[in-house]
Each structure stands twice: as structure tokens, then as C-alpha cells.
Design a protein around this motif. Structure first.
Motif, PDB file in Angstrom:
ATOM      1  N   TYR A 152      -5.328  -5.134 -11.693  1.00  0.00           N
ATOM      2  CA  TYR A 152      -5.126  -5.916 -10.464  1.00  0.00           C
ATOM      3  C   TYR A 152      -6.343  -6.794 -10.180  1.00  0.00           C
ATOM      4  N   ASN A 153      -7.534  -6.210 -10.278  1.00  0.00           N
ATOM      5  CA  ASN A 153      -8.758  -6.978 -10.026  1.00  0.00           C
ATOM      6  C   ASN A 153      -8.921  -8.106 -11.028  1.00  0.00           C
ATOM      7  N   ARG A 195       0.808  -1.215   0.000  1.00  0.00           N
ATOM      8  CA  ARG A 195       0.000   0.000   0.000  1.00  0.00           C
ATOM      9  C   ARG A 195       0.847   1.273   0.000  1.00  0.00           C
ATOM     10  N   VAL A 212      -4.893  -0.220  -4.350  1.00  0.00           N
ATOM     11  CA  VAL A 212      -5.467   1.076  -4.743  1.00  0.00           C
ATOM     12  C   VAL A 212      -6.684   1.381  -3.874  1.00  0.00           C
ATOM     13  N   SER A 213      -7.530   0.377  -3.671  1.00  0.00           N
ATOM     14  CA  SER A 213      -8.726   0.576  -2.852  1.00  0.00           C
ATOM     15  C   SER A 213      -8.370   0.860  -1.407  1.00  0.00           C
ATOM     16  N   MET A 252      -4.289   5.260 -11.470  1.00  0.00           N
ATOM     17  CA  MET A 252      -4.721   4.374 -10.388  1.00  0.00           C
ATOM     18  C   MET A 252      -5.932   3.547 -10.789  1.00  0.00           C
ATOM     19  N   ARG A 253      -6.827   4.114 -11.571  1.00  0.00           N
ATOM     20  CA  ARG A 253      -7.987   3.343 -12.044  1.00  0.00           C
ATOM     21  C   ARG A 253      -7.540   2.216 -12.962  1.00  0.00           C
ATOM     22  N   LYS A 256      -5.995  -0.444 -10.754  1.00  0.00           N
ATOM     23  CA  LYS A 256      -7.049  -1.153 -10.017  1.00  0.00           C
ATOM     24  C   LYS A 256      -7.746  -2.177 -10.905  1.00  0.00           C
ATOM     25  N   ASN A 313      -6.839  -5.257  -3.000  1.00  0.00           N
ATOM     26  CA  ASN A 313      -6.324  -4.289  -3.971  1.00  0.00           C
ATOM     27  C   ASN A 313      -5.718  -3.084  -3.249  1.00  0.00           C
TER      28      ASN A 313
END
Length: 380
Positions: free
Chosen positions: A172-173, A142, A186-187, A165-166, A169, A184
Motif C-alpha cells: 500500500y505504501n 479500515r 493497516v496503520s 498485514m505487514r 502495509k 494506510n
């Protein structure tokens, strides 16, 4: 009953026991020594806690290579894994780096997305996120991601940092569907920069000037493409890639692959004023015999290239969409109808009962209202 094993006992196993015998450790349940004809080995037998009641046998190592203390420590680790429902015998899959995860995302999800969307993701991943490109996803902590977001914000601005970042994310997902990854980062770690909505819609004076510039544009085919975006709210790619075969005799345009892919395909009635504009385009481009409404002999796609701001017309393509939406409300068209005209995804259960194909008459009336409002400043 197990045997109270010591390292000395282990060293004498081969001398005191025949091949095939098993000596159980009294201290660690499931751990045993299996005596062979030439050597002896530590082995752990345990049940996997995954609901299957399966027992597995795991060789830890030879007694002349692994000490009793090490064997017990390893057996304890293996028993913890079994309690978690893991099979230690299964080969561990290598966790992909961000680069590898992006390549898979592009391969599996890319065909569903617009080429411009794929290019946007690729620029964010390969360029903006370059500092973490080769890091395995399970090693992206993080603090690293948070610090990178802050660094990108200073270099590329708040919108650019949020976009990167989107992209991270999403990739990664997607990888987490097949990899056992931590939550994740980013979250968990990134506080997105505040994004203010753009106040892009042209007012009456801005519309009048835009029409003046469109009428004076040397390339009237390109001017017509701008007009399509302004009078329908279509996105740039949907306007530029229009085909004559997608425009029926009743003036209804089919948009086969909008944002969101073929599943979001829709039909859109065009206003009479715009149909007249397109008829002039048809006559002008007839010698090219192109299937595209806005053809180009220099582009690989066969239709005109990306629409951009220029000195001749200093507006962005998406600004036309903002203007269309704003003036549709000014013309008295309700928000639900605007949602249909712009092919936005409506919210609420009620929309699941709406058959869009039966609303073409209503949509045509709304289009004419919006068109009249948008064209009116032209003659003012």
C-alpha cells in the motif's frame, strides 16, 4: 456584470444572441454560456489554486442537454476542485487493486530482495489476503482491513496475521508514492497481535546433542552447511549460496547479497575450526567442479536446497542464528561486535564513523571466542 439567468432565458439564448457571444451567470462566478453557430454550451473558467495562477476553461455541456440547475451544481463542484489545486481536465488514473499494486511492487522492488523474501510476500498477498485481492486500494476501508486481520488471526494464528498485514502495509505504501490514496488502513485500524520473542537458542545440553547429530549425519556436506550457520550466525540463504571465490586466502568470507540486498554486503572472518571443515568439503565435492561450497546436482540454483527441520536434525535454520547470538554474549563478546558479526543494522550516529573493513582483526578474535564456546559442549 452578469445576467440573472433562468431556464427560460437559456432556452432563448440562440434566438437573442449572435454566435461568439458569452453570457455570464450572475449567480455563479466563472460560469457562462458560449453561443455557437449551431448550439450553445455551458463553460466554467477558473483559476487552479496550485501556486501557478493558471486559468482553465472547462466545458460542462450543451444547453439543450444540461439544465441550468445541473450546470450550476456541476460548476460548484468544479470550483471546489480548483480550490483544492486539482485540474478537472486531467484524466483520472485508475487506482490499482491490491493484485495490480503487488505486481508493480514485485517488478520494481523485487530485484532488490532475496527470492525467499519475494516468495514470502507473494504467499501473503495472493493467498492470505485473497479476500481483498481485487479491491482498488482507495476502497480498502479500515473496518474491512481490521476484520480481515481478526479473521486471519483465528485461521493462521497471530504471527501469520501480523505478517499478512505487514505485507499489505508495504504494498500500500509503495502504491501511495504514485497514487493519491487515503492514509494506510493497516496503520490506522489494525492492532497487531502481541509477538513474544522465540527462546530458540540451544543450551549446553542441546548443543551437545546437535553436535552428535551433525557428526552422525549421512550427508556430511549438508552437515557442514549447518555447521556454518551455527558457527557464524549466517542466514540460511547466505550459507547455502556460498561460493569458493568469495572465500579469500585469509579465511575472510564475502557475503555479496545478504538480507537488505547488495548495499548490505559484508566481509566476515571465519574461525579456524570452520575453515578446516570447509577444506574437507572442498575435497569431497571437488569432482563436481562447482563454484558453490555446498553444490547440488538436482537444484536449479546449483547449490543445496532449503535447510529444514528433519528427524535427523530437528532444528530450524534460524535457530542456529539465535544460538550463535546467545553464545557470543556468553563468550564475552560485546553487543557492538556481535552486531557487526551478524550484519545487523546498528543504531546511533556513532556507527556512521565506523569503517567495518578496518575491524577484521577484532572481528576474527571475536569469532574465535564464539567458536570455542560453541564447540566446547561437543566434547563434554
Amino acid at each position: 456584470m452578469g445576467t440573472k439567468l433562468t431556464q427560460g432565458t437559456v432556452n432563448r439564448i440562440a434566438e437573442e444572441h449572435e454566435a461568439g457571444q458569452q453570457i455570464y451567470d450572475a449567480d455563479v462566478s466563472g460560469l457562462r454560456i458560449v453561443v455557437g453557430s449551431k448550439s450553445s454550451s455551458y463553460k466554467l473558467v477558473g483559476r487552479i489554486n496550485d501556486g501557478s495562477d493558471r486559468y482553465v476553461s472547462i466545458v460542462i455541456g450543451r444547453t439543450d442537454e444540461v439544465s441550468l440547475k445541473t450546470a450550476r451544481e456541476k460548476a460548484a463542484e468544479l470550483k471546489l476542485a480548483l480550490r483544492r489545486g486539482e485540474d478537472p481536465r486531467a484524466p483520472k488514473r485508475a487506482v490499482p487493486s491490491l493484485r495490480k499494486a503487488w505486481e508493480r511492487y514485485k517488478e520494481t522492488r523485487g530485484p532488490e530482495l532475496q527470492p525467499s523474501t519475494v516468495a514470502w510476500y507473494e504467499e501473503k498477498v495472493l493467498a492470505v489476503l485473497k479476500p481483498i485481492l481485487e479491491i482498488p486500494l482507495d476502497k480498502l476501508d479500515r473496518e474491512t482491513v481490521r476484520a480481515l486481520h481478526e479473521k486471519i488471526t483465528k485461521k493462521n494464528g497471530p504471527y501469520g496475521a501480523n505478517g499478512a498485514m505487514r505485507a499489505l502495509k508495504a504494498v500500500y505504501n509503495d502504491a501511495a508514492r504514485t497514487q493519491d490514496l487515503p492514509p494506510n488502513p493497516v496503520s490506522r485500524a489494525v492492532r497487531m497481535n502481541k509477538e513474544a520473542p522465540r527462546k530458540w537458542a540451544l543450551d549446553a545440553a542441546g548443543l551437545k546433542e546437535a553436535w552428535r547429530r551433525l557428526d552422525a549425519m549421512e550427508d556430511q556436506v549438508r552437515a557442514a552447511c549447518w555447521t556454518v550457520m551455527l558457527l557464524t550466525g549466517l542466514r540460511s540463504h547466505d550459507a547455502r549460496s556460498m561460493r569458493w571465490e568469495h572465500l579469500d586466502a585469509d579465511g575472510v568470507l564475502t557475503v555479496p547479497s545478504p538480507k537488505g540486498g547488495a548495499d548490505r554486503a559484508f566481509r566476515l572472518p571465519l574461525p579456524r575450526h570452520l575453515l578446516q571443515v570447509l577444506e574437507r568439503v572442498r575435497q569431497e565435492t571437488a569432482p563436481l567442479a562447482s563454484p558453490f561450497v555446498f553444490p547440488s546436482i538436482t537444484s536449479k540454483s546449483g547449490h543445496i536446497e532449503e535447510m529444514r527441520r528433519t528427524d535427523e536434525f530437528p532444528h530450524a535454520p534460524h535457530q542456529m542464528r539465535h544460538t550463535y547470538r546467545t553464545w557470543s554474549l556468553e563468550a564475552g563478546v560485546d553487543m557492538q561486535t556481535v552486531t557487526l558479526l551478524m550484519n545487523h543494522r546498528p543504531a546511533g550516529v556513532t556507527w556512521g564513523y565506523v569503517t567495518r573493513a578496518h575491524l577484521l582483526g577484532h572481528m576474527r578474535e571475536a569469532q574465535e571466542k564464539v567458536c570455542a564456546a560453541l564447540v566446547r559442549p561437543r566434547g563434554a
